[in-house]
Design an enzyme around this catalytic site. Structure first.
Site, mmCIF file in Angstrom:
data_model
loop_
_atom_site.group_PDB
_atom_site.id
_atom_site.type_symbol
_atom_site.label_atom_id
_atom_site.label_comp_id
_atom_site.label_asym_id
_atom_site.label_seq_id
_atom_site.Cartn_x
_atom_site.Cartn_y
_atom_site.Cartn_z
ATOM 1 N N ASP A 133 0.834 -1.205 0.000
ATOM 2 C CA ASP A 133 0.000 0.000 0.000
ATOM 3 C C ASP A 133 0.866 1.252 0.000
ATOM 4 O OD1 ASP A 133 -2.297 1.498 -0.023
ATOM 5 O OD2 ASP A 133 -2.786 1.168 2.091
ATOM 6 N N HIS A 155 3.087 2.872 -8.972
ATOM 7 C CA HIS A 155 2.931 1.420 -9.122
ATOM 8 C C HIS A 155 4.185 0.808 -9.751
ATOM 9 C CE1 HIS A 155 -1.055 1.721 -7.665
ATOM 10 N NE2 HIS A 155 -1.585 2.284 -8.727
ATOM 11 N N LEU A 171 10.778 -21.327 -2.658
ATOM 12 C CA LEU A 171 9.826 -20.300 -2.219
ATOM 13 C C LEU A 171 8.568 -20.400 -3.071
ATOM 14 C CD1 LEU A 171 9.470 -17.503 -0.631
ATOM 15 C CD2 LEU A 171 10.271 -16.425 -2.726
HETATM 16 C C1 FPP Z 1 -1.800 0.066 -3.412
HETATM 17 O O1 FPP Z 1 -1.333 1.387 -3.446
HETATM 18 C C2 FPP Z 1 -1.204 -0.690 -4.500
HETATM 19 C C3 FPP Z 1 -1.900 -1.268 -5.503
HETATM 20 C C4 FPP Z 1 -3.370 -1.219 -5.630
HETATM 21 C C5 FPP Z 1 -1.181 -1.967 -6.594
HETATM 22 C C6 FPP Z 1 -0.014 -2.783 -6.139
HETATM 23 C C7 FPP Z 1 0.718 -3.219 -7.320
HETATM 24 C C8 FPP Z 1 2.054 -3.209 -7.454
HETATM 25 C C9 FPP Z 1 3.003 -2.876 -6.383
HETATM 26 C C10 FPP Z 1 2.618 -3.668 -8.710
HETATM 27 C C11 FPP Z 1 2.913 -5.093 -8.439
HETATM 28 C C12 FPP Z 1 2.962 -5.880 -9.619
HETATM 29 C C13 FPP Z 1 2.770 -7.226 -9.581
HETATM 30 C C14 FPP Z 1 3.103 -8.024 -10.765
HETATM 31 C C15 FPP Z 1 2.219 -7.909 -8.396
HETATM 32 P P1 FPP Z 1 -2.383 2.544 -3.631
HETATM 33 O O2 FPP Z 1 -2.508 2.828 -5.087
HETATM 34 O O3 FPP Z 1 -3.672 2.163 -2.971
HETATM 35 O O4 FPP Z 1 -1.685 3.715 -2.888
HETATM 36 P P2 FPP Z 1 -2.412 4.931 -2.146
HETATM 37 O O5 FPP Z 1 -3.236 4.335 -1.042
HETATM 38 O O6 FPP Z 1 -1.246 5.727 -1.654
HETATM 39 O O7 FPP Z 1 -3.217 5.658 -3.179
#
Ligand code: FPP
Length: 232
Positions: free
Chosen positions: A15, A32, A126
């Site tokens: 997050d 992201h 893993l």
């Molecule tokens: C939450 O941050 C994150 C997500 C909804 C996406 C997570 C995805 C990645 C880290 C890319 C990973 C890729 C793979 C292949 C698994 P948010 O957007 O909710 O952040 P915020 O709360 O600060 O807006």
């Protein structure tokens, strides 16, 4: 790392990508992307720490309500990662698995997911579990419906239901980490996290580094797990 006790299954709620980007005046998708780079690094560190199962919450069943452009961008990132990194993940000895509903995901992404699972199925250092289009309540409902469709009638035990979870062989998470200061499970591993230790950190996911992982694991190593029993 020198912990006495390492979780067998570590789960992370990734997050804070959006806030990480906003703080830098960047579009959310750049957050992201940074999150994806962090994940690549983390797979290696988690393996080095001796963890056997590593699951990450990458896209929830509720995330479809985000702006179309962000959803499309995330799907492209998943495609990129799964297509381009399978061999590197395999070389780490990691088996790629997915948890979640497959219904709304683009067909080409589903194909890449199937290929990644097949290509890495014999790896056993893993298990790297990507929760994509995952929700804890949908998982329990899917399990109940699958159990019912299997012909089961009458009383249902925990063991009956567990057989129909997405990954019944995977042990429950010992430790669930959530980054970015939010204090919620947000529908992640609802059934499985019943007795998980929870750890929250202020760090946005792209800033979560080796020292942050070590701090979480040290904290976990000091916890006393009682599963509802009495203090020793
Ligand atoms: C939450 O941050 C994150 C997500 C909804 C996406 C997570 C995805 C990645 C880290 C890319 C990973 C890729 C793979 C292949 C698994 P948010 O957007 O909710 O952040 P915020 O709360 O600060 O807006």
């Amino acid at each position: 790392m020198s912990e006495k006790r390492v979780p067998e299954h570590l789960a992370i709620i990734l997050d804070g990508n959006g806030r990480w980007a906003r703080r830098r005046g960047l579009p959310r998708l750049m957050g992201h992307r940074a999150g994806l780079r962090k994940l690549e690094e983390m797979v290696h560190l988690v393996k080095k720490a001796g963890i056997r199962y590593f699951s990450v919450y990458a896209f929830s069943t509720e995330n479809w309500s985000r702006p179309e452009m962000e959803v499309a961008g995330l799907m492209s990132l998943f495609r990129y990662y799964i297509r381009r990194k399978v061999e590197a993940i395999k070389a780490e000895g990691a088996r790629i698995r997915f948890a979640g509903r497959r219904d709304r995901l683009p067909p080409d992404l589903l194909e890449l997911m199937r290929h990644a699972e097949e290509r890495t199925k014999d790896e056993s250092v893993l298990d790297f579990i990507l929760c994509i289009n995952y929700g804890g309540r949908p998982e329990v409902l899917d399990a109940v419906n699958a159990l019912y469709a299997s012909g089961h009638r009458g009383t249902v035990t925990e063991a009956d239901l567990r057989r129909f979870l997405y990954l019944p062989d995977v042990p429950d998470p010992d430790l669930v980490i959530r980054t970015s200061g939010e204090l919620r499970l947000s529908n992640f591993w609802l059934w499985e996290a019943a007795y998980s230790e929870l750890y929250f950190t202020e760090a946005y996911w792209p800033d979560f580094d080796e020292a942050a992982l070590r701090a979480a694991l040290e904290d976990y190593a000091g916890r006393e797990r009682r599963y509802g029993g009495l203090k020793a």
